[in-house]
Design an enzyme around this catalytic site. Structure first.
Site, PDB file in Angstrom:
ATOM      1  N   GLN A 251       0.790  -1.357   0.116  1.00  0.00           N
ATOM      2  CA  GLN A 251      -0.044   0.152   0.052  1.00  0.00           C
ATOM      3  C   GLN A 251       0.886   1.249   0.021  1.00  0.00           C
ATOM      4  OE1 GLN A 251      -3.091   0.202  -0.773  1.00  0.00           O
ATOM      5  NE2 GLN A 251      -4.216  -1.496   0.073  1.00  0.00           N
ATOM      6  N   TYR A 280      -6.180 -13.472  -1.974  1.00  0.00           N
ATOM      7  CA  TYR A 280      -5.022 -12.094  -2.416  1.00  0.00           C
ATOM      8  C   TYR A 280      -4.366 -11.636  -1.327  1.00  0.00           C
ATOM      9  CZ  TYR A 280      -8.779 -12.713  -5.959  1.00  0.00           C
ATOM     10  OH  TYR A 280      -9.778 -13.042  -6.771  1.00  0.00           O
ATOM     11  N   ASN A 285       0.149  -8.203   4.655  1.00  0.00           N
ATOM     12  CA  ASN A 285      -0.463  -6.988   5.315  1.00  0.00           C
ATOM     13  C   ASN A 285      -1.560  -7.270   6.488  1.00  0.00           C
ATOM     14  OD1 ASN A 285      -0.271  -3.906   5.615  1.00  0.00           O
ATOM     15  ND2 ASN A 285      -2.230  -4.112   4.295  1.00  0.00           N
ATOM     16  N   GLU A 301      -2.017 -16.672  -2.571  1.00  0.00           N
ATOM     17  CA  GLU A 301      -1.333 -15.491  -3.258  1.00  0.00           C
ATOM     18  C   GLU A 301      -0.362 -16.004  -4.255  1.00  0.00           C
ATOM     19  OE1 GLU A 301      -0.226 -12.376  -4.837  1.00  0.00           O
ATOM     20  OE2 GLU A 301      -1.634 -11.957  -3.171  1.00  0.00           O
ATOM     21  N   ASP A 349      -8.802  -9.257  -0.461  1.00  0.00           N
ATOM     22  CA  ASP A 349      -8.411  -8.189  -0.840  1.00  0.00           C
ATOM     23  C   ASP A 349      -7.869  -8.249  -2.168  1.00  0.00           C
ATOM     24  OD1 ASP A 349      -6.964  -5.817  -0.911  1.00  0.00           O
ATOM     25  OD2 ASP A 349      -5.438  -6.544   0.477  1.00  0.00           O
ATOM     26  N   CYS A 375     -10.257  -1.584  -3.761  1.00  0.00           N
ATOM     27  CA  CYS A 375      -9.704  -0.314  -4.458  1.00  0.00           C
ATOM     28  C   CYS A 375     -10.454   0.464  -5.544  1.00  0.00           C
ATOM     29  CB  CYS A 375      -8.371  -0.694  -4.571  1.00  0.00           C
ATOM     30  SG  CYS A 375      -7.976  -1.854  -6.108  1.00  0.00           S
ATOM     31  N   GLU A 410     -10.126   3.430  -0.759  1.00  0.00           N
ATOM     32  CA  GLU A 410     -10.116   2.158  -0.202  1.00  0.00           C
ATOM     33  C   GLU A 410     -11.307   1.950   0.672  1.00  0.00           C
ATOM     34  OE1 GLU A 410      -7.540  -1.160  -0.785  1.00  0.00           O
ATOM     35  OE2 GLU A 410      -7.451   0.684  -1.407  1.00  0.00           O
TER      36      GLU A 410
END
Length: 414
Positions: A251, A280, A285, A301, A349, A375, A410
């Site tokens: 980010q 994802y 994070n 991921e 995410d 996003c 976001e």
């Protein structure tokens, strides 16, 4: 075609002002509701996009942009909007998109107070530079042209002068460079240089020189040939136990990212009895805080560099209740379905394109509660609509402003 008096009525989800002419919408960059303008456009286009030739009456929410490159650079498309109004406009864009694209009414969910940024400039800790005639810069809005710059006021102080400094330091190899990714974390700076060719000794010499001269702390060189990347100096930057690299996603706003993670944990309501599927998952994070609350976390991921960073973070934190899976999200979820796995919670995410198929995964894996980190408001709306079709209703929405001076926002929705 020209129009000598046109009023901007609203903002599109693209951040452009929207006016109506003869029953058609005209999208006009760098405008906002309350502006009266003169505009020119090509009326043969399927989607009408105009160019301002004169501002007849400025909106009360308009300000003078604080950047000399704003007319060409496409990086900060809302620098003409007052800082205290930007979040209000973003809230309206997201809620309107949910309503019109997702069929989710404004009274269907709790709208929690948005989290704004404390700094509207000098906050970006990552960016991608593109070469242009021996210099570096950002894309001109809606084109492949490059607006060359020397200093970027949106970047944190450790990165702001790098566009000009790297243009000088890498001048002799500029034709070999496809792009340069910048990253700053806790005072350290690392860059990733993607090459248009195979790696050569001169490229390695330049990487070492950048570190020796103190311009950066680390360099990742990635050749075009498909050969592995090569690292020089310190390229893995530690931020409170989460590891970042310039060639992996992170980010862009460190301060607000921490608030984003906190907001996600509050909305998801995970405790030690819960099993969580995180899709994802990036470099961890959300994985690390999830692991501290949940009984079990399975994180998926596809980017190998990000998975490597997440593994390192888990080892350093001595976390043992997380299983990391490197692979395609849809394929992995189908495998978990076949195995008969069940999860109480799902955290999504996804990238800007959204998470197509998420309703099938959630239903088949027995999920009780979902948190979606978005996003892009249109992707959020489409996926929320799909989830509603299998019984998942939106309960709460909170916006987190990671990107001041832009239309990007976001959102976290449960």
């Amino acid at each position: 075609m020209r129009i000598d008096d046109l009023s901007i009525d609203r903002l599109a989800k693209t951040g452009e002002g929207v006016a109506t002419f003869e029953g058609r919408s005209i999208f006009v960059p760098s405008t906002l509701p309350g502006d009266r303008i003169k505009v020119r456009f090509d009326d043969r286009q399927a989607v009408l996009r105009g160019e301002v030739t004169e501002i007849l009456e400025a909106s009360a929410a308009r300000k003078t942009p604080p950047c000399a490159f704003v007319d060409r650079c496409g990086g900060c498309d809302w620098m003409h909007i007052r800082d205290d109004k930007q979040l209000q406009f973003k809230e309206e864009i997201v809620r309107s998109t949910l309503e019109h694209v997702g069929g989710i009414g404004r009274s269907d969910y709790e709208f929690r107070e948005s989290i704004g940024a404390s700094e509207s400039l000098g906050y970006r800790r990552r960016a991608t530079l593109h070469p242009s005639q021996g210099k570096f810069g950002f894309n001109v809005r809606r084109t492949h042209e490059i607006a060359a710059i020397d200093l970027c006021v949106a970047l944190v102080s450790g990165l702001a002068p790098l566009p000009g400094q790297l243009a000088v330091a890498l001048q002799s190899m500029s034709k070999d460079i496809a792009e340069v990714q910048l990253l700053e974390a806790t005072g350290a700076v690392a860059i990733s240089v993607s090459l248009r060719s195979a790696m050569k000794p001169k490229h390695e010499a330049h990487a070492n020189a950048l570190i020796h001269e103190g311009l950066v702390d680390g360099v990742v060189l990635t050749p075009a040939s498909g050969a592995p990347a090569k690292c020089f100096g310190k390229v893995e930057l530690d931020e409170a136990g989460v590891f970042l690299r310039p060639d992996a996603f992170a980010q862009a706003n460190a301060e607000i990212n921490r608030k984003l993670v906190d907001a996600a944990m509050i909305l998801l309501e995970v405790d030690s009895t819960h099993s969580v599927l995180e899709l994802y998952s990036g470099n961890g994070n959300f994985t690390l805080p999830l692991a501290r609350h949940a009984r079990e976390v399975i994180s998926v991921e596809s980017a190998s560099v990000s998975v490597k960073l997440a593994h390192k973070a888990l080892m350093h934190s001595k976390i043992e209740n997380v299983r990391l899976i490197e692979g395609d999200v849809d394929r992995t979820c189908r495998g978990l379905m076949i195995d008969g796995r069940r999860f109480s919670h799902l955290l999504l995410d996804p990238p800007r394109t959204g998470a197509p198929g998420c309703e099938r995964w959630a239903e088949s894996l027995g999920v009780d509660k979902i948190l979606y980190v978005a996003c892009d408001p249109a992707s959020l709306a489409r996926d929320a609509k799909a989830l509603a079709h299998v019984g998942f209703r939106s309960k709460a929405l909170q916006l987190v402003d990671l990107f001041p001076q832009t239309h990007h926002i976001e959102a976290v929705m449960s």
